[in-house]
Design a protein around this motif. Structure first.
Motif, PDB file in Angstrom:
ATOM      1  N   THR A 181       0.859  -1.189   0.000  1.00 33.09           N
ATOM      2  CA  THR A 181       0.000   0.000   0.000  1.00 33.09           C
ATOM      3  C   THR A 181       0.894   1.238   0.000  1.00 33.09           C
ATOM      4  OG1 THR A 181      -0.243   0.545   2.371  1.00 33.09           O
ATOM      5  CG2 THR A 181      -1.546  -1.309   1.538  1.00 33.09           C
ATOM      6  N   GLU A 233      -6.820  10.680  -4.606  1.00 33.76           N
ATOM      7  CA  GLU A 233      -7.888  10.997  -3.659  1.00 33.76           C
ATOM      8  C   GLU A 233      -7.346  11.033  -2.245  1.00 33.76           C
ATOM      9  OE1 GLU A 233     -11.108   8.303  -4.332  1.00 33.76           O
ATOM     10  OE2 GLU A 233     -11.415   8.964  -6.405  1.00 33.76           O
ATOM     11  N   SER A 234      -8.197  11.465  -1.333  1.00 30.07           N
ATOM     12  CA  SER A 234      -7.734  11.738   0.029  1.00 30.07           C
ATOM     13  C   SER A 234      -7.319  10.485   0.790  1.00 30.07           C
ATOM     14  CB  SER A 234      -8.822  12.485   0.814  1.00 30.07           C
ATOM     15  OG  SER A 234     -10.026  11.754   0.834  1.00 30.07           O
ATOM     16  N   ASN A 235      -7.726   9.293   0.311  1.00 26.19           N
ATOM     17  CA  ASN A 235      -7.275   8.087   1.009  1.00 26.19           C
ATOM     18  C   ASN A 235      -5.783   7.842   0.814  1.00 26.19           C
ATOM     19  OD1 ASN A 235      -7.490   7.359  -1.686  1.00 26.19           O
ATOM     20  ND2 ASN A 235      -8.843   5.614  -1.319  1.00 26.19           N
ATOM     21  N   ASN A 262      -4.983  10.367   4.058  1.00 23.18           N
ATOM     22  CA  ASN A 262      -5.832  10.416   5.250  1.00 23.18           C
ATOM     23  C   ASN A 262      -5.893   9.046   5.926  1.00 23.18           C
ATOM     24  OD1 ASN A 262      -8.063  10.398   7.049  1.00 23.18           O
ATOM     25  ND2 ASN A 262      -8.980  12.116   5.962  1.00 23.18           N
ATOM     26  N   GLU A 271      -9.432   7.644   6.768  1.00 20.58           N
ATOM     27  CA  GLU A 271     -10.149   7.126   5.611  1.00 20.58           C
ATOM     28  C   GLU A 271      -9.631   5.745   5.217  1.00 20.58           C
ATOM     29  OE1 GLU A 271     -11.376   8.662   1.133  1.00 20.58           O
ATOM     30  OE2 GLU A 271     -10.780  10.091   2.693  1.00 20.58           O
ATOM     31  N   ARG A 272      -8.335   5.545   5.322  1.00 29.55           N
ATOM     32  CA  ARG A 272      -7.758   4.230   5.052  1.00 29.55           C
ATOM     33  C   ARG A 272      -8.311   3.193   6.015  1.00 29.55           C
ATOM     34  NH1 ARG A 272      -2.761   5.278   2.053  1.00 29.55           N
ATOM     35  NH2 ARG A 272      -2.042   3.174   2.453  1.00 29.55           N
ATOM     36  N   ARG A 283     -11.143   3.228   7.545  1.00 32.74           N
ATOM     37  CA  ARG A 283     -12.535   2.917   7.180  1.00 32.74           C
ATOM     38  C   ARG A 283     -12.574   1.962   5.994  1.00 32.74           C
ATOM     39  NH1 ARG A 283     -13.350   8.459   8.500  1.00 32.74           N
ATOM     40  NH2 ARG A 283     -13.108   9.094   6.312  1.00 32.74           N
ATOM     41  N   ASP A 284     -11.729   2.200   5.007  1.00 29.46           N
ATOM     42  CA  ASP A 284     -11.676   1.286   3.861  1.00 29.46           C
ATOM     43  C   ASP A 284     -11.257  -0.114   4.300  1.00 29.46           C
ATOM     44  OD1 ASP A 284     -12.439   3.297   2.145  1.00 29.46           O
ATOM     45  OD2 ASP A 284     -10.410   3.698   1.395  1.00 29.46           O
ATOM     46  N   TYR A 301      -3.027  -0.475  -2.883  1.00 30.15           N
ATOM     47  CA  TYR A 301      -3.933   0.560  -2.377  1.00 30.15           C
ATOM     48  C   TYR A 301      -3.194   1.892  -2.328  1.00 30.15           C
ATOM     49  CZ  TYR A 301      -6.967   2.989   0.994  1.00 30.15           C
ATOM     50  OH  TYR A 301      -7.784   3.896   1.632  1.00 30.15           O
ATOM     51  N   PRO A 302      -3.806   3.004  -2.742  1.00 31.41           N
ATOM     52  CA  PRO A 302      -5.193   3.163  -3.194  1.00 31.41           C
ATOM     53  C   PRO A 302      -5.313   3.400  -4.701  1.00 31.41           C
ATOM     54  CG  PRO A 302      -4.355   5.281  -2.467  1.00 31.41           C
ATOM     55  CD  PRO A 302      -3.186   4.319  -2.438  1.00 31.41           C
TER      56      PRO A 302
END
Length: 353
Positions: free
Chosen positions: A24, A67-69, A72, A75-76, A78-79, A309-310
């Motif tokens: 990642t 993107e913000s992931n 952030n 956010e990662r 949450r994914d 990712y991402p």
């Protein structure tokens, strides 16, 4: 490393797999204007044009939309929760290697990126592990930063590019870095970058689709033929994207070694096929038959889940290719989790559910 506990409340699988993603990428949300700081161009900057997305720019040239992931961590997380991923191994985006730059400047940006990853791990020690980046154009500086990563800021290894300014990974100038990594017990993840022939195949996204697999095979073959694995048997190396083109061309590589040893065996007379099972690859191949090939060629103990990712060429549902296979639960567990721990040199009791 002290044991940590991860508690997952929701598991969609009938079998309680853990998932550890070895591939990642992450960046800080902001960093200084490097062109202004160092006095010359060629650096990547983030242009935050809209909320939740940004453009990666190389000077005034557009590189890619992100993107913000990418920056952030919440956010990662949450994914990861949505896909039952327990742990991500964080590494920088390869374009940030900066091997082309002045060594002291590449060291400076490496420290910034490595400290950022270490800070994320400090905030979320049960969710992330980290790989640093080092200025490979200067072995002494690279070793110094590698030592800082491992001994001072809690990273577990480094991510390296598949070549260093055109030098293959068997180049004697680079060997001290591999030797230091082996001595420190640091894991190495090799990612394709600056792919050969890219200027001749700009159309159709071919550098990513064709160049990267070839570039990874270049790296593996260089380390085999150059005797890096032979000289450093304890070196723990993993290659991105399922080892690129290498697993499907090992027959050709071996045949070339057999029929033209005068060209192939000049630095190492051990057959290439003998190194199958000596290194790891991620499982990012997007094809069940190719995953079968990896297991057949490299063995079930040398493949670990990795998603990129991402980014869009990654696996959108982490571990889906493995989980949807007909492999037994023991093999699935190896591919989703325990093989990664072996590569990272972490005891299997480090994480518990």
């Amino acid at each position: 490393l002290e044991p940590v506990v991860i508690v997952e409340k929701y598991r969609i699988s009938h079998y309680n797999y853990m998932k550890l993603d070895i591939h990642t990428h992450i960046l800080p949300k902001t960093w200084p204007d490097l062109k202004k700081k160092y006095g010359y161009g060629g650096w990547i900057q983030l242009d935050h044009t809209n909320v939740g997305c940004s453009r990666m720019m190389k000077d005034d040239q557009f590189f890619r939309e992100v993107e913000s992931n990418l920056w952030n961590p919440e956010e990662r997380i949450r994914d990861c929760a949505n896909h039952n991923v327990d742990v991500q191994v964080l590494s920088t985006v390869p374009v940030m290697f900066s091997y082309w730059a002045k060594p002291v400047d590449a060291l400076d940006i490496s420290k910034l990126l490595n400290d950022h990853i270490a800070g994320i791990i400090g905030q979320y020690p049960t969710r992330f592990l980290g790989l640093g980046t080092v200025p490979m154009q200067d072995a002494d500086l690279a070793i110094k930063e590698l030592e800082r990563c491992i001994k001072d800021i809690g990273l577990i290894g480094v991510q390296l590019g598949s070549n260093v300014n055109g030098k293959n990974l068997d180049d004697e100038i680079l060997f001290p870095v591999f030797e230091a990594a082996a001595d420190m017990g640091a894991s190495i993840f090799i990612h394709p970058w600056d792919v050969m022939g890219k200027e001749n195949m700009e159309k159709y996204w071919l550098p990513w689709l064709v160049g990267m697999p070839a570039e990874t095979s270049r790296a593996i073959c260089s380390m085999i033929f150059g005797g890096v694995f032979e000289r450093l048997p304890n070196l723990r190396v993993a290659f991105a994207h399922g080892g690129g083109a290498f697993p499907s061309t090992i027959g050709r590589v071996q045949h070339g070694f057999d029929v033209r040893p005068d060209l192939c065996a000049i630095d190492n007379d051990i057959a290439p096929i003998g190194y199958l099972g000596k290194f790891w690859v991620d499982a990012l191949v997007h094809d069940s038959t190719i995953l079968d090939l990896l297991i057949n060629k490299l063995g079930e103990n040398k493949i670990a889940m990795g998603t990129d990712y991402p980014f869009p060429l990654g696996e959108k549902k982490p571990g889906k290719l493995i989980e949807s296979s007909n492999y037994n639960n023991d093999i699935k567990n190896k591919l989703l989790y325990s093989n990664a721990l072996d590569w990272l040199g972490i005891d299997k009791t480090y994480f518990t559910i």
